[in-house]
Design a protein around this motif. Structure first.
Motif, PDB file in Angstrom:
ATOM      1  N   VAL A   1     -31.347  50.847  33.931  1.00  0.00           N
ATOM      2  CA  VAL A   1     -30.541  49.902  34.692  1.00  0.00           C
ATOM      3  C   VAL A   1     -29.337  50.635  35.273  1.00  0.00           C
ATOM      4  O   VAL A   1     -28.592  51.306  34.542  1.00  0.00           O
ATOM      5  N   HIS A   2     -29.149  50.515  36.584  1.00  0.00           N
ATOM      6  CA  HIS A   2     -28.007  51.138  37.257  1.00  0.00           C
ATOM      7  C   HIS A   2     -26.863  50.128  37.347  1.00  0.00           C
ATOM      8  O   HIS A   2     -27.057  48.988  37.793  1.00  0.00           O
ATOM      9  N   LEU A   3     -25.670  50.565  36.937  1.00  0.00           N
ATOM     10  CA  LEU A   3     -24.501  49.700  36.901  1.00  0.00           C
ATOM     11  C   LEU A   3     -23.357  50.326  37.683  1.00  0.00           C
ATOM     12  O   LEU A   3     -23.220  51.552  37.728  1.00  0.00           O
ATOM     13  N   SER A   4     -22.509  49.472  38.266  1.00  0.00           N
ATOM     14  CA  SER A   4     -21.285  49.934  38.920  1.00  0.00           C
ATOM     15  C   SER A   4     -20.122  49.085  38.442  1.00  0.00           C
ATOM     16  O   SER A   4     -20.255  47.873  38.250  1.00  0.00           O
ATOM     17  N   GLY A   5     -18.977  49.740  38.246  1.00  0.00           N
ATOM     18  CA  GLY A   5     -17.792  49.042  37.796  1.00  0.00           C
ATOM     19  C   GLY A   5     -16.547  49.769  38.245  1.00  0.00           C
ATOM     20  O   GLY A   5     -16.618  50.773  38.974  1.00  0.00           O
ATOM     21  N   PRO A   6     -15.372  49.308  37.838  1.00  0.00           N
ATOM     22  CA  PRO A   6     -14.109  49.953  38.230  1.00  0.00           C
ATOM     23  C   PRO A   6     -14.036  51.422  37.838  1.00  0.00           C
ATOM     24  O   PRO A   6     -13.345  52.218  38.490  1.00  0.00           O
ATOM     25  N   ASP A   7     -14.745  51.801  36.773  1.00  0.00           N
ATOM     26  CA  ASP A   7     -14.715  53.192  36.312  1.00  0.00           C
ATOM     27  C   ASP A   7     -15.830  54.045  36.903  1.00  0.00           C
ATOM     28  O   ASP A   7     -16.038  55.188  36.479  1.00  0.00           O
ATOM     29  N   GLY A   8     -16.564  53.490  37.868  1.00  0.00           N
ATOM     30  CA  GLY A   8     -17.639  54.241  38.493  1.00  0.00           C
ATOM     31  C   GLY A   8     -19.006  53.700  38.141  1.00  0.00           C
ATOM     32  O   GLY A   8     -19.144  52.574  37.656  1.00  0.00           O
ATOM     33  N   SER A   9     -20.022  54.523  38.343  1.00  0.00           N
ATOM     34  CA  SER A   9     -21.408  54.119  38.114  1.00  0.00           C
ATOM     35  C   SER A   9     -21.949  54.754  36.851  1.00  0.00           C
ATOM     36  O   SER A   9     -21.510  55.824  36.430  1.00  0.00           O
ATOM     37  N   ARG A  10     -22.924  54.101  36.238  1.00  0.00           N
ATOM     38  CA  ARG A  10     -23.608  54.665  35.078  1.00  0.00           C
ATOM     39  C   ARG A  10     -25.020  54.098  35.020  1.00  0.00           C
ATOM     40  O   ARG A  10     -25.337  53.098  35.674  1.00  0.00           O
ATOM     41  N   VAL A  11     -25.858  54.760  34.232  1.00  0.00           N
ATOM     42  CA  VAL A  11     -27.244  54.349  34.067  1.00  0.00           C
ATOM     43  C   VAL A  11     -27.484  54.073  32.593  1.00  0.00           C
ATOM     44  O   VAL A  11     -27.137  54.877  31.723  1.00  0.00           O
ATOM     45  N   LEU A  12     -28.063  52.922  32.297  1.00  0.00           N
ATOM     46  CA  LEU A  12     -28.288  52.489  30.927  1.00  0.00           C
ATOM     47  C   LEU A  12     -29.789  52.368  30.671  1.00  0.00           C
ATOM     48  O   LEU A  12     -30.488  51.690  31.429  1.00  0.00           O
ATOM     49  N   PRO A  13     -30.314  53.029  29.631  1.00  0.00           N
ATOM     50  CA  PRO A  13     -31.728  52.818  29.296  1.00  0.00           C
ATOM     51  C   PRO A  13     -31.984  51.342  29.015  1.00  0.00           C
ATOM     52  O   PRO A  13     -31.147  50.667  28.398  1.00  0.00           O
ATOM     53  N   PHE A  14     -33.127  50.849  29.445  1.00  0.00           N
ATOM     54  CA  PHE A  14     -33.396  49.424  29.285  1.00  0.00           C
ATOM     55  C   PHE A  14     -33.376  49.012  27.812  1.00  0.00           C
ATOM     56  O   PHE A  14     -32.954  47.901  27.483  1.00  0.00           O
TER      57      PHE A  14
ATOM     58  N   ILE B   1     -22.445  37.900  22.511  1.00  0.00           N
ATOM     59  CA  ILE B   1     -22.507  39.036  23.426  1.00  0.00           C
ATOM     60  C   ILE B   1     -23.979  39.403  23.616  1.00  0.00           C
ATOM     61  O   ILE B   1     -24.611  39.955  22.724  1.00  0.00           O
ATOM     62  N   ASP B   2     -24.524  39.104  24.770  1.00  0.00           N
ATOM     63  CA  ASP B   2     -25.959  39.271  25.021  1.00  0.00           C
ATOM     64  C   ASP B   2     -26.359  40.691  25.383  1.00  0.00           C
ATOM     65  O   ASP B   2     -27.472  41.120  25.074  1.00  0.00           O
ATOM     66  N   THR B   3     -25.488  41.400  26.105  1.00  0.00           N
ATOM     67  CA  THR B   3     -25.859  42.696  26.651  1.00  0.00           C
ATOM     68  C   THR B   3     -24.756  43.725  26.427  1.00  0.00           C
ATOM     69  O   THR B   3     -23.650  43.387  26.004  1.00  0.00           O
ATOM     70  N   ASN B   4     -25.061  44.960  26.772  1.00  0.00           N
ATOM     71  CA  ASN B   4     -24.077  46.041  26.698  1.00  0.00           C
ATOM     72  C   ASN B   4     -23.474  46.355  28.060  1.00  0.00           C
ATOM     73  O   ASN B   4     -22.856  47.401  28.239  1.00  0.00           O
ATOM     74  N   ILE B   5     -23.643  45.452  29.016  1.00  0.00           N
ATOM     75  CA  ILE B   5     -22.962  45.584  30.294  1.00  0.00           C
ATOM     76  C   ILE B   5     -21.544  45.051  30.124  1.00  0.00           C
ATOM     77  O   ILE B   5     -21.325  44.031  29.457  1.00  0.00           O
ATOM     78  N   ARG B   6     -20.571  45.724  30.700  1.00  0.00           N
ATOM     79  CA  ARG B   6     -19.187  45.274  30.594  1.00  0.00           C
ATOM     80  C   ARG B   6     -18.940  44.113  31.549  1.00  0.00           C
ATOM     81  O   ARG B   6     -19.628  43.965  32.559  1.00  0.00           O
ATOM     82  N   ASP B   7     -17.957  43.286  31.228  1.00  0.00           N
ATOM     83  CA  ASP B   7     -17.680  42.095  32.024  1.00  0.00           C
ATOM     84  C   ASP B   7     -17.397  42.410  33.488  1.00  0.00           C
ATOM     85  O   ASP B   7     -17.659  41.591  34.370  1.00  0.00           O
ATOM     86  N   ASP B   8     -16.824  43.586  33.742  1.00  0.00           N
ATOM     87  CA  ASP B   8     -16.434  43.926  35.108  1.00  0.00           C
ATOM     88  C   ASP B   8     -17.462  44.797  35.816  1.00  0.00           C
ATOM     89  O   ASP B   8     -17.188  45.353  36.879  1.00  0.00           O
ATOM     90  N   GLU B   9     -18.655  44.926  35.238  1.00  0.00           N
ATOM     91  CA  GLU B   9     -19.705  45.729  35.860  1.00  0.00           C
ATOM     92  C   GLU B   9     -20.717  44.850  36.587  1.00  0.00           C
ATOM     93  O   GLU B   9     -20.933  43.692  36.233  1.00  0.00           O
TER      94      GLU B   9
END
Length: 334
Positions: free
Chosen positions: A176-189, A202-210
């Protein structure tokens, strides 16, 4: 009445900045889950950021030989895309097993990953629910729990994740590709969704601002040997009691590689990579499949309303192996 303000973003960076500046904000694409939660007073966004104009609607090949699916691609567009249908039919079949055509036409890939449980207690704001209000309790433990988890649950929550698409993505080892205030990152599904533990809210490991920008599929799509089995109470528009996404790589009757994810049984799509690894080099047989199902369900714990799911899941796994290997019941001994 739910009072809120509405804004629209044209670029990913703009959407992230608007979310950062607005406080209690929510991104909205298809809105097929957010609006439901809003109507029953479970979600309370003060600001809604429309992201439908973001350039996230492409399906493109990757340099690694896989496929990258933009977060705003609709479920229907993903399911019927020629590349996905040909190379990742497991994903296409899983998507088409979910929801209804009308919902799939507007629901987004990114939104599908973020949808929340359909537990009746979570949706009823008049009842206690640790997922909705941490610390209030989980009535499902001793209440209505026919649809609930038999794996990975905790004393705080036994809800299940409702997605069909996510079960296939787990089996395919997507990222999963994510973008946020601190930049982009890739998270294994496998790391995207969380088990309940003592923080079921808390359902996921995505941050609130991503923001989810894309889902990436690896090169291996198990196009030749795959199966998606969904057991439900009616033939359409129903969530899974149990689902199985299976991909096999075979050399004759020998299993070279196997991926198996379960839906409807846990807080997240359920995989056991150790059990999968134990299949490598083994001959595909009734005994092999039954032993695998036993390993996969070794820690399963049913309750008064859902104990039947343990045996149902084992049977669904067997049926998935039959479908993926293209064998008959007579040939397999199952």
């Amino acid at each position: 009445m739910n009072r809120f303000s509405y804004t629209r973003a044209n670029e990913v960076s703009q959407a992230i900045e608007q979310h950062r500046a607005k406080g209690a904000a929510a991104f909205i694409a298809g809105g097929t889950n957010l609006v439901d939660l809003w109507r029953v007073n479970v979600a309370h966004p003060q600001v809604v950021i429309d992201i439908n104009r973001l350039p996230l609607k492409q399906i493109e090949p990757t340099a690694a030989g896989g496929l990258k699916i933009g977060a705003l691609v609709t479920n229907s567009a993903a399911a019927y895309d020629p590349q996905i249908a040909a190379r990742y039919p497991l994903l296409s079949k899983a998507i088409l097993a979910g929801a209804s055509p009308q919902i799939r036409n507007v629901a987004s890939v990114g939104g599908n990953l973020l949808q929340r449980t359909r537990c009746v207690y979570f949706y009823d704001a008049g009842t206690r629910c640790n997922k909705r209000e941490p610390g209030t309790g989980c009535p499902a433990l001793e209440g209505v729990n026919r649809m609930h988890a038999i794996l990975g649950a905790s004393e705080h929550c036994i809800a299940v994740h409702p997605s069909d698409m996510c079960v296939a993505l787990a089996a395919l080892d997507a990222t999963v590709h994510l973008s946020g205030p601190d930049g982009s990152r890739v998270l294994p599904f496998a790391d995207f969704h969380r088990l309940p533990g003592d923080t079921p809210h808390i359902d996921t490991n995505i941050r609130d601002d991503e923001l989810i920008t894309a889902v990436e599929l690896p090169k291996q799509g198990f196009a030749q040997h795959h199966a998606y089995i969904k057991v439900r109470d009616r033939a359409s528009y129903a969530f899974a009691l149990v689902s199985v996404a299976l991909g096999l790589e075979l050399d004759g009757d020998v299993i070279v590689n196997a991926r198996c994810a379960l839906g409807g049984v846990a807080h997240k799509p359920w995989r056991n990579t150790d059990a999968e690894a134990s299949l490598q080099g083994k001959t595909l047989s009734a005994e092999t499949v039954r032993n695998f199902a036993t390993d996969l369900l070794r820690d399963a714990q049913g309750r008064r309303g859902n104990a039947f799911k343990v045996e149902l899941t084992a049977r669904a796994i067997e049926r998935a192996f039959l479908g993926a290997s293209q064998r008959s019941f007579e040939e397999s001994g199952l």
